[in-house]
Design an enzyme around this catalytic site. Structure first.
Site, PDB file in Angstrom:
ATOM      1  N   LYS A   1     -73.322  75.611 -38.654  1.00  0.00           N
ATOM      2  CA  LYS A   1     -74.478  76.101 -37.892  1.00  0.00           C
ATOM      3  C   LYS A   1     -74.220  76.198 -36.416  1.00  0.00           C
ATOM      4  O   LYS A   1     -74.649  77.056 -35.668  1.00  0.00           O
ATOM      5  CB  LYS A   1     -75.494  74.947 -38.018  1.00  0.00           C
TER       6      LYS A   1
ATOM      7  N   LYS B   1     -73.253  80.526 -50.714  1.00  0.00           N
ATOM      8  CA  LYS B   1     -74.342  79.770 -51.432  1.00  0.00           C
ATOM      9  C   LYS B   1     -75.696  80.601 -51.103  1.00  0.00           C
ATOM     10  O   LYS B   1     -75.626  81.280 -49.875  1.00  0.00           O
ATOM     11  CB  LYS B   1     -74.733  78.273 -51.023  1.00  0.00           C
TER      12      LYS B   1
ATOM     13  N   LYS C   1     -81.075  80.523 -46.363  1.00  0.00           N
ATOM     14  CA  LYS C   1     -82.100  81.629 -45.864  1.00  0.00           C
ATOM     15  C   LYS C   1     -81.555  82.367 -44.661  1.00  0.00           C
ATOM     16  O   LYS C   1     -82.002  83.271 -43.953  1.00  0.00           O
ATOM     17  CB  LYS C   1     -83.179  80.304 -45.122  1.00  0.00           C
TER      18      LYS C   1
HETATM   19  P1  AMP Z   1     -83.025  73.124 -46.326  1.00  0.00           P
HETATM   20  O1  AMP Z   1     -83.368  74.739 -46.713  1.00  0.00           O
HETATM   21  O2  AMP Z   1     -81.376  73.443 -45.790  1.00  0.00           O
HETATM   22  O3  AMP Z   1     -83.955  72.449 -45.770  1.00  0.00           O
HETATM   23  O4  AMP Z   1     -82.600  72.524 -47.923  1.00  0.00           O
HETATM   24  C1  AMP Z   1     -83.753  72.021 -48.624  1.00  0.00           C
HETATM   25  C2  AMP Z   1     -83.095  71.678 -50.037  1.00  0.00           C
HETATM   26  O5  AMP Z   1     -82.532  72.701 -50.658  1.00  0.00           O
HETATM   27  C3  AMP Z   1     -81.892  70.713 -49.917  1.00  0.00           C
HETATM   28  O6  AMP Z   1     -81.997  69.630 -50.787  1.00  0.00           O
HETATM   29  C4  AMP Z   1     -80.688  71.612 -50.257  1.00  0.00           C
HETATM   30  O7  AMP Z   1     -79.598  70.832 -50.668  1.00  0.00           O
HETATM   31  C5  AMP Z   1     -81.313  72.403 -51.160  1.00  0.00           C
HETATM   32  N1  AMP Z   1     -80.668  73.884 -51.123  1.00  0.00           N
HETATM   33  C6  AMP Z   1     -80.509  74.752 -50.036  1.00  0.00           C
HETATM   34  N2  AMP Z   1     -79.758  75.803 -50.529  1.00  0.00           N
HETATM   35  C7  AMP Z   1     -79.528  75.493 -51.697  1.00  0.00           C
HETATM   36  C8  AMP Z   1     -78.690  76.584 -52.873  1.00  0.00           C
HETATM   37  N3  AMP Z   1     -77.998  77.603 -52.541  1.00  0.00           N
HETATM   38  N4  AMP Z   1     -78.745  75.877 -54.095  1.00  0.00           N
HETATM   39  C9  AMP Z   1     -79.043  74.374 -54.388  1.00  0.00           C
HETATM   40  N5  AMP Z   1     -79.660  73.736 -53.568  1.00  0.00           N
HETATM   41  C10 AMP Z   1     -79.837  74.113 -52.169  1.00  0.00           C
END
Ligand code: AMP
Ligand code: TRP
Length: 347
Positions: A115, A207, A210
Site C-alpha cells: 500500500k 488477486k 478494489k
Molecule cells: P478489504 O476489502 O481489504 O477490507 O477486505 C475485506 C475482506 O475480504 C478480508 O477478509 C479480505 O481477506 C477479503 N478479501 C479481499 N480481497 C480478496 C480476494 N481477492 N479473495 C479473497 N478474499 C479477499
C-alpha cells in the site's frame, strides 16, 4: 492454560463497494458462523482513513458497506454490527498495542509495503500501525476466531504475537488482578472454502482487488446482469477444456480461479464442479458461471438498494450495534488499564 469462550470478530474497510473476493473469501463464512458462534462484524472506518478518503464519500461508504453486510446475510439480531469509530475502546487499546508491537514486526508486513508503494516516506503513520489497530479490534472483545481471506493471514499472526507479548510482559499483573495465566486469547484465523483468494479476471496471478485500474478485473457486488456476463465472457482463460480432476488445474491459474468461484457461489467444491464440467470448454462454462453469479448476486444488490433508500434506518441500526459492542469492550478496556497500571476513575 486459560481457556476463553469462542467469539467471532471480523471487519471490512468502507473504502469501496464490495467485490466478489470480499464476498466469497470472507462474508460467506461470516454468515455461516452466525449459526454456531457469537459474532461481531465491524465496518472499520478508522482503518479506511489510513489512506485519504473524501469525507462525504467515506460517510456514504460506511452506510453502503453496512447495507452490504445486511443484504449478504449478516443478521443484526443475532450478530453485533457497528462502525469502529463509534466504540472508543478500539482506539484506546490500539494505543497500548502501539507500545507492545515492535518496529521490526511491522516492518515485515507485506500489505504495508504494497500500500505504501515506492514512496514510503509519504505514507501516513496510521498505515504503518494499521495492524496494531486490527489486533485491538479483535482483542478488545477477546475474540477467538477471525474469518478473513487469505491476504489477512500475516496480520492475524501479528495479532497473536501482540496478544502473547502482552500476556507475557504483564504476566505478574495479570495474575495479581485475578485473570489467571492469560489476559488475551491467541486469535485464530478462519480461512476456508474454495475461494479464499479470488484472483483477477484479467490476470490469474494477481488477486481480485478494489485498487486494480481495470474494472474488468473484478465483479462488484452491485454489477448488473449484463456487466457480470460481459466480465466473465472477457475473462482471461487458456484454450484447453476443463480437466476432470482438481490436479489438472495446478498450472492453470485462470481456470483454477473460475472453477473456485463457481464452487464457492454454488456452495460446493472444485471437485464437484469438475465432475460436471470436466472435458467441456470455456464457451460452455463461462455462460453457466455468469448465470450462477447473477442468480446469487442480484438479490443482494437489490436488497442493498432497498436498504440504502432509508439511511436513517441504517444509522439507527449502527447506533444500536455500537451500544452492544461498547457494553462488551468498555469493561475489557478497563481491565487492560488496571493490568497496565494506568489509573482510571472507578465506575
Ligand atoms: P478489504 O476489502 O481489504 O477490507 O477486505 C475485506 C475482506 O475480504 C478480508 O477478509 C479480505 O481477506 C477479503 N478479501 C479481499 N480481497 C480478496 C480476494 N481477492 N479473495 C479473497 N478474499 C479477499
Ligand atoms: N485489515 C482487514 C482487511 O483489509 C480489515 C480488518 C480490520 C479486520 N480489522 C479487522 C479483519 C479485524 C478482521 C478482524 O481486510
Amino acid at each position: 492454560m486459560t481457556t476463553f469462550p469462542e467469539r467471532v470478530f471480523s471487519g471490512m474497510q468502507p473504502t469501496h463497494s464490495l467485490h466478489l473476493g470480499n464476498y466469497l473469501g470472507a462474508m460467506v463464512n461470516w454468515v455461516k458462523m452466525q449459526d454456531t458462534h457469537d459474532c461481531i462484524y465491524c465496518v472499520v472506518d478508522m482503518h479506511a482513513i489510513t489512506v485519504w478518503q473524501e469525507p462525504e464519500e467515506l460517510t456514504r461508504n460506511i452506510r453502503e458497506l453496512t447495507a452490504a453486510y445486511l443484504a449478504g446475510g449478516v443478521d443484526p439480531e443475532r450478530s453485533v454490527i457497528f462502525n469502529q469509530s463509534a466504540v472508543p475502546a478500539h482506539a484506546e487499546l490500539a494505543w497500548v498495542f502501539n507500545c507492545i508491537a515492535r518496529m521490526g514486526w511491522l516492518n515485515r508486513m507485506t500489505q504495508f509495503k504494497e500500500k505504501a508503494g515506492k514512496d514510503r516516506e509519504n505514507a501516513s503513520t496510521g498505515l504503518f500501525v494499521y495492524p496494531n489497530l486490527m489486533a485491538a479490534d479483535i482483542l478488545v472483545y477477546r475474540a477467538t476466531h477471525v474469518p478473513v481471506g487469505e491476504d489477512q493471514k500475516q496480520h492475524l499472526e501479528l495479532a497473536r504475537d501482540i496478544a502473547a507479548k502482552f500476556n507475557n510482559d504483564f504476566a505478574g499483573s495479570i495474575a495479581a488482578h485475578g485473570h489467571g495465566e492469560a489476559f488475551f486469547p491467541l486469535p485464530e484465523p478462519f480461512i476456508t472454502g474454495p475461494a479464499t483468494r479470488v484472483m483477477s479476471l484479467r490476470d490469474g496471478t494477481k488477486k481480485m482487488s478494489k485498487s486494480d485500474a481495470s474494472d474488468f478485473s473484478r465483479i462488484n457486488m452491485t454489477d448488473d446482469a449484463d456487466a457480470i456476463a460481459q466480465k466473465f465472457r472477457k475473462a482471461r482463460t487458456d484454450p484447453e477444456p476443463l480437466p476432470s480432476e482438481v490436479e489438472g488445474l495446478a498450472a492453470r491459474p485462470e481456470a483454477d480461479n473460475l472453477v473456485g468461484i463457481f464452487a464457492a457461489l454454488k456452495g460446493s467444491s472444485k471437485q464437484a464442479v469438475l465432475a460436471e464440467y470436466g472435458g467441456r470448454g470455456f464457451a460452455e462454462f463461462k455462460p453457466a458461471l455468469a448465470e450462477l453469479a447473477v442468480e446469487r448476486l442480484s438479490p443482494i444488490a437489490a436488497e442493498m438498494r432497498r436498504l440504502l433508500a432509508d439511511p436513517a434506518e441504517i444509522d439507527a441500526l449502527l447506533a444500536r450495534g455500537a451500544e452492544r459492542a461498547n457494553a462488551i469492550a468498555a469493561p475489557i478496556m478497563d481491565e487492560v488499564k488496571d493490568v497496565v497500571g494506568l489509573l482510571r476513575p472507578k465506575r
